[in-house]
Scaffold this motif. Structure first.
Motif, mmCIF file in Angstrom:
data_model
loop_
_atom_site.group_PDB
_atom_site.id
_atom_site.type_symbol
_atom_site.label_atom_id
_atom_site.label_comp_id
_atom_site.label_asym_id
_atom_site.label_seq_id
_atom_site.Cartn_x
_atom_site.Cartn_y
_atom_site.Cartn_z
ATOM 1 N N VAL A 104 43.638 50.442 50.996
ATOM 2 C CA VAL A 104 44.210 49.423 51.875
ATOM 3 C C VAL A 104 43.586 48.059 51.559
ATOM 4 O O VAL A 104 42.367 47.932 51.439
ATOM 5 N N GLY A 105 44.452 47.063 51.363
ATOM 6 C CA GLY A 105 44.001 45.706 51.103
ATOM 7 C C GLY A 105 43.672 45.389 49.652
ATOM 8 O O GLY A 105 43.358 44.251 49.331
ATOM 9 N N ASP A 106 43.765 46.369 48.746
ATOM 10 C CA ASP A 106 43.395 46.182 47.340
ATOM 11 C C ASP A 106 44.618 46.427 46.457
ATOM 12 O O ASP A 106 44.912 47.566 46.087
ATOM 13 N N ALA A 107 45.326 45.360 46.123
ATOM 14 C CA ALA A 107 46.565 45.484 45.356
ATOM 15 C C ALA A 107 46.333 46.065 43.967
ATOM 16 O O ALA A 107 47.153 46.841 43.473
ATOM 17 N N ALA A 108 45.228 45.714 43.322
ATOM 18 C CA ALA A 108 44.952 46.247 41.978
ATOM 19 C C ALA A 108 44.735 47.749 42.032
ATOM 20 O O ALA A 108 45.292 48.502 41.218
ATOM 21 N N VAL A 125 48.065 42.665 40.364
ATOM 22 C CA VAL A 125 48.992 43.761 40.049
ATOM 23 C C VAL A 125 49.299 43.756 38.553
ATOM 24 O O VAL A 125 49.255 44.799 37.892
ATOM 25 N N GLY A 126 49.577 42.585 38.002
ATOM 26 C CA GLY A 126 49.855 42.495 36.565
ATOM 27 C C GLY A 126 48.679 42.923 35.712
ATOM 28 O O GLY A 126 48.835 43.624 34.705
ATOM 29 N N ARG A 127 47.484 42.542 36.112
ATOM 30 C CA ARG A 127 46.292 42.943 35.346
ATOM 31 C C ARG A 127 46.028 44.444 35.462
ATOM 32 O O ARG A 127 45.600 45.082 34.483
ATOM 33 N N ALA A 128 46.287 45.022 36.628
ATOM 34 C CA ALA A 128 46.131 46.475 36.779
ATOM 35 C C ALA A 128 47.165 47.205 35.918
ATOM 36 O O ALA A 128 46.860 48.231 35.296
ATOM 37 N N LEU A 139 48.771 50.290 31.112
ATOM 38 C CA LEU A 139 49.862 50.384 30.135
ATOM 39 C C LEU A 139 49.882 49.263 29.097
ATOM 40 O O LEU A 139 50.830 49.142 28.331
ATOM 41 N N GLY A 140 48.843 48.451 29.060
ATOM 42 C CA GLY A 140 48.818 47.320 28.138
ATOM 43 C C GLY A 140 48.966 47.701 26.681
ATOM 44 O O GLY A 140 49.611 46.989 25.912
ATOM 45 N N ALA A 141 48.399 48.815 26.279
ATOM 46 C CA ALA A 141 48.517 49.246 24.889
ATOM 47 C C ALA A 141 49.937 49.692 24.560
ATOM 48 O O ALA A 141 50.371 49.618 23.412
ATOM 49 N N THR A 201 58.859 49.241 33.171
ATOM 50 C CA THR A 201 58.275 49.363 34.506
ATOM 51 C C THR A 201 58.857 48.285 35.394
ATOM 52 O O THR A 201 59.242 47.211 34.924
ATOM 53 N N ARG A 202 58.895 48.598 36.671
ATOM 54 C CA ARG A 202 59.262 47.613 37.686
ATOM 55 C C ARG A 202 58.166 47.625 38.732
ATOM 56 O O ARG A 202 57.727 48.696 39.154
ATOM 57 N N MET A 203 57.740 46.447 39.129
ATOM 58 C CA MET A 203 56.687 46.319 40.137
ATOM 59 C C MET A 203 57.230 45.481 41.282
ATOM 60 O O MET A 203 57.741 44.382 41.059
#
Length: 129
Positions: A44-48, A88-91, A96-98, A75-77
């Motif tokens: 709760v409260g931690d988007a990443a 969210v983008g960094r998580a 899945l960055g690779a 992916t869709r976020m």
């Protein structure tokens, strides 16, 4: 073509009539995945952390139909406030960055539980497997 539909046993699947993951031939899709674990919102409260949890749930569902993380092509976020977009983008990148799937991030008015900050959907292509 064979279509496989699997549920996770989550509380809304039977009530709302959907599957956690569907595979049709070479393609597989997840339903929206959140940080809902055992009927409660995790992180709760931690988007990443919610994003990482939701992606794990989605990747686990895809694994049930034979897909690996490298098979994810889209992916869709959905985020409840643009203030969470960067974390969210960094998580997403950490998981899945690779792979570098195409991705969309949309700000929405809210999710089914007000403690949920993000929901993700994944699509995979499995080639000839």
């Amino acid at each position: 073509m064979t279509v496989t539909r699997l549920g996770s046993g989550g509380p809304w699947e039977a009530v709302y009539g959907y599957a956690r993951v569907v595979r049709a031939g070479d393609l597989a899709w997840t339903a929206g995945c959140t940080a809902m674990v055992d009927g409660r919102v995790a992180h709760v409260g931690d988007a990443a952390a919610q994003t990482a949890q939701a992606l794990r749930i989605g990747l686990d569902a895809l694994a049930e139909v034979g897909a690996e993380p490298a098979d994810v092509v889209r992916t869709r976020m959905y985020v409840t406030d643009r203030i969470h977009a960067d974390e969210v983008g960094r998580a997403h990148n950490a998981v899945l960055g690779a792979v570098r799937p195409v991705a969309t991030m949309v700000v929405v008015a809210g999710l089914i539980d007000p403690d949920l900050l993000v929901e993700v959907e994944l699509e995979a292509w499995l080639g000839d497997r």
